[in-house]
Design a protein around this motif. Structure first.
Motif: not given
Length: 873
Positions: A427-436, A521-522, A541-545, A549-551
């Motif tokens: 549920g969180y991931f679905a919302e975060a795809e629109g806006e974190a 999120h990672p 590998v942490q591939a988030q921007d 986003n944090p490391l």
């Protein structure tokens, strides 16, 4: 001395942009001292900024200034609201609250001359002030949102005083759409006030979160306030009232009226004040010396005993885990009609949506423990200890959300709890795809915006990760300290962190900074090197921007199985790229990363269908086998699925069995590919979970409804509506003549939608005349989701057979599209009306109603399909 002009600073950047540019240019000059002689000609443009640079700097300045202007701070406490007394009567016909409020307050710290209260859409009468002696009439100003009372003298912190406010409140006025969790902002709701709707009782109930209680009484409507209260309610003596605290007095007034007095002696936030008035029946229960009440409509008492029956055990469980006794004198749970949320945790008096209104048979399949636990846990987290601002909302909702995991873990097992956690993550991931978004966020347009999958889902998962980080003993000891130290106070996220740091002796800033105070999120790229089976190499590998986003820092569990025994090691990830040597010694050729699904992270890992089949076979975790089956299905590998599906149908975890059944139903050709008929029949007859039995019957229906008519006829009498409804659907799907209208008529009196829908399907598909009155009856008795599912059949029946009452049907649907409290029911009415769009008159009415729709999502839905309709015509 600063010069001013018309009250504005002369050196405003808005009035004098050239000065701003000079300052920028000066600030951007090189700090290296000049060695050039004054007689030398200047180098042209040596210190000038380009136009692009200037625009970028101006944009940055506006952004920074906007952040300061848009910051949502905790509301300043100019006054301390000590006590509220309300004397309320109700004009049911005009939906008006007639009130007198007596508030006891004092200046919080600084001396004050004007008291400003929240009071939305009131009609003000006389206002009185009293400090000592008799009350005196006070002057005030009112702008329909704020009531400004001009105190007769400047008061300081020790000065306690009272104000009396006589008013009429109009909750229907200026109401608007709310949030994902709370769909309206009236604060107080009259339900069928004139008793004109068949099958719907007259009621009044309230919903104060976030700042909506000031729609029915004047207050300091902010979460960082605390008050005790007395609420006196004048009502018809045929009705029952419920409010916070205890019922301390009832007085018969004559003329069919009664006044009930409810007293709350412990302080709580104003948004948690509540009333409910209706023709309720109270089912009494108790936990130790705490009285419990389950308030429902007449006829639902036995169902309420089952639906809410775990409440005493829940209280005991939460007390044991937290080491903090239930903090209030009683706990009531009230089920109302047309509630604008799932439920609301009013102190000592939680109000629930009508889905929990079940008769004894419906309650067999009750799956409402999660919402009951959620509101109950709020009595500690949210009511006893309350967020100081809506920016910190997750301090209320994350805990309530996580209580669902805790209860499932205790009552139904770790597999059930883990599956719930995975659903929260998705549920969180679905919302975060629109806006974190930052979890704790001080920038939002409206407080209602905070009620989202970040505050709820992500917050709950983060608490689970915090628990895994510090260990169970430290986690619950820290919660105990947090609750006891902050009881009857408001808190921000740092109070939680400091409680954990005091207990554990660890610096947890890193954890709170990345999870609570930042976003995202990672995004993990994972690789496992099996080339040395005795020493597996894992690459992460942490591939988030990293610009937004944090490391992240987090533990990663790696698990594997040796001769049926689960082994595991945990590594700590804190770099963009890391490799870990498993040093497993005994040869291993398959390992699992975060098999328990404890980590909030998106993962990408190259695997094979064979990997998932083995995981399904060897994982000792229900959630691991659930993931394996789901992933294997997504590969579409038919050969492996032929082996996997029979295993899944025998799995000990109900969700794996149900997933396999749903997969088979989605592709009926699988009935010829695998031989599992006996297994399916056994599940339909004997599975311990009714939803799984229902899925088995649905599968048999999709395979060959005619073949299994004998099973359907037997199980249509099952006590479970899940099972009986699926069996009835199977009977209806049989060939012509396998079920006669006369046989079907014995189910016409059923009011559970799982039975009503198959009957409606039969009448619709067979064009059975003379059933118009039955359709209207069911439209009046069905509720919530059941009504939504039914409306499509309702509309189609009358569009196909208009002589059964099409005009009356469209009138009812148009009315529903306007008046249904829940937006999804208004959408359901709109969908049903699409069967009548051949009539320009009806289309015109639909457009007019759609134009006035307050809920943005529903309005966009209406407009989208109306636009398509216009293009087709």
């Amino acid at each position: 001395m600063r010069a001013t002009h018309k009250g504005k600073n002369v050196f405003s950047t808005q009035s004098f942009p050239f000065l701003l540019l000079i300052l920028i240019i000066s600030a951007c000059k090189s700090e290296k001292p000049s060695t050039r002689s004054s007689s030398q000609p200047p180098v042209e443009n040596s210190t000038a900024l380009s136009a692009q640079d200037t625009l970028e700097i101006l944009s940055l300045i506006r952004k920074k200034e906007g952040e300061i202007a848009g910051y949502r701070a905790s509301v300043p406490r100019n006054f301390d609201l000590i006590h509220t007394e309300l004397d309320l009567a109700f004009d049911w016909e005009n939906q008006v609250v007639i009130g007198k409020a007596n508030l006891t307050l004092k200046p919080y710290f600084y001396s004050q001359k004007v008291l400003v209260l929240d009071a939305k859409d009131f009609e003000m009468g006389a206002v009185y002030f009293r400090k000592k002696g008799d009350p005196v009439k006070a002057n005030y100003g009112y702008n329909e949102k704020k009531l400004s009372i001009y105190l007769p003298e400047e008061l300081s912190a020790p000065d306690t005083f009272q104000v009396e406010i006589n008013y009429r409140a109009f909750p229907e006025k200026n109401s608007r759409a709310g949030s994902q969790a709370i769909t309206d902002t009236k604060g107080l709701y009259f339900i069928d006030p004139l008793d004109t709707l068949p099958q719907k009782p007259s009621m009044i109930w309230t919903q104060g979160e976030t700042e909506h209680n000031s729609k029915w009484f004047p207050t300091l409507d902010q979460p960082n306030e605390r008050m005790t209260q007395v609420i006196r309610l004048t009502v018809p003596d045929t009705l029952v009232t419920v409010s916070n605290g205890r019922l301390v007095h009832q007085e018969k007034l004559g003329n069919g009226l009664r006044k009930d007095s409810w007293e709350m002696t412990l302080p709580h936030a104003p948004y948690l004040a509540a009333i409910a008035i209706g023709d309720f029946v109270k089912v009494e229960d108790a936990y130790k010396n705490i009285p419990l009440g389950y308030y429902v409509e007449k006829g639902f008492e036995k169902g309420a005993k089952k639906v809410f029956g775990n409440t005493p055990e829940m209280i005991g469980f939460f007390e044991d885990k937290l080491g903090v006794a239930y903090p209030w004198p009683k706990y009531d749970q009230i089920v109302v009609r047309d509630f604008v949320s799932g439920a609301m945790e009013n102190t000592t008096a939680s109000i629930f949506m009508e889905n929990l209104l079940m008769d004894e048979r419906e309650a067999i399949d009750s799956e409402w423990d999660y919402i009951i636990a959620h509101e109950l846990f709020h009595q500690w987290f949210g009511d006893l200890v309350t967020t100081e601002s809506w920016a910190n909302l997750t301090l209320n909702e994350a805990f309530a959300n996580y209580s669902e995991y805790l209860w499932n873990e205790y009552k139904y097992g770790k597999d059930e709890a883990a599956l719930k956690l995975v659903a929260e993550m998705e549920g969180y991931f679905a919302e975060a795809e629109g806006e974190a978004k930052n979890l704790i966020r001080y920038y939002y347009q409206d407080s209602e915006d905070m009620f989202d999958s970040h505050s709820y889902n992500k917050g709950g998962v983060i608490l689970h990760m915090l628990r895994k980080q510090v260990g169970d003993e430290a986690f619950f000891k820290s919660l105990n300290l947090y609750l006891t130290k902050n009881a009857f106070k408001s808190v921000e996220v740092h109070d939680l962190r400091m409680a954990f740091e005091e207990v554990t002796g660890q610096d947890l800033n890193w954890f709170f900074n990345q999870w609570f105070l930042d976003k995202g999120h990672p995004e993990l790229l994972l690789e496992v090197d099996y080339s040395q089976p005795e020493d597996i190499l894992i690459s992460v590998v942490q591939a988030q921007d990293l610009k937004s986003n944090p490391l992240f820092q987090f533990p990663l569990e790696v698990s594997w199985y040796v001769e049926g025994k689960r082994e595991s090691k945990t590594f700590f990830v804190n770099q963009t790229f890391q490799q870990f040597s498993l040093q497993n010694k005994l040869p291993v050729n398959q390992v699992y990363l975060d098999e328990r699904k404890n980590l909030l992270a998106r993962r990408s890992q190259i695997t094979t269908p064979q990997y998932y089949l083995r995981q399904l076979k060897e994982s000792q975790l229900g959630v691991g086998r659930y993931e394996a089956l789901d992933s294997l299905i997504s590969t579409g590998n038919e050969e492996l699925l032929i082996e996997a599906i029979p295993l899944a149908l025998k799995d000990s975890f109900w969700s794996v069995r149900e997933s396999a059944l749903v997969f088979l139903q989605n592709d009926p050709s699988w009935g010829e590919k695998i031989s599992v008929e006996d297994l399916i029949l056994n599940i339909a007859e004997n599975d311990p979970r009714n939803s799984v039995r229902s899925s088995a019957l649905d599968l048999m229906n999709s395979w060959d409804a005619e073949k299994y008519q004998g099973v359907f006829k037997r199980l249509v009498n099952d006590p479970s509506f899940y099972v009986a409804g699926s069996a009835l659907a199977g009977l209806v799907a049989g060939s012509e003549g396998s079920l006669t209208p006369l046989e079907l008529e014995r189910f016409e009196s059923e009011n559970n939608f799982r039975m009503v829908i198959p009957v409606a399907e039969y009448y619709l598909e067979n064009q059975v005349r003379g059933k118009g009155s039955w359709f209207f009856e069911k439209a009046s008795v069905l509720r919530a989701e059941g009504l939504y599912y039914f409306l499509g059949y309702f509309g189609e029946y009358f569009s196909r057979i208009p002589e059964e009452g099409a005009s009356r049907a469209t009138d009812l649907l148009l009315s529903m599209m306007q008046t249904q409290t829940q937006s999804y029911l208004r959408v359901g009415a709109f969908q049903a009306l699409m069967g009548f769009v051949d009539s320009p008159e009806i289309v015109a009415k639909i457009r007019e109603i759609a134009r006035k729709e307050a809920d943005e999502t529903a309005r966009n839905y209406f407009n989208y399909y109306l636009e398509i309709l216009s293009e087709e015509n």
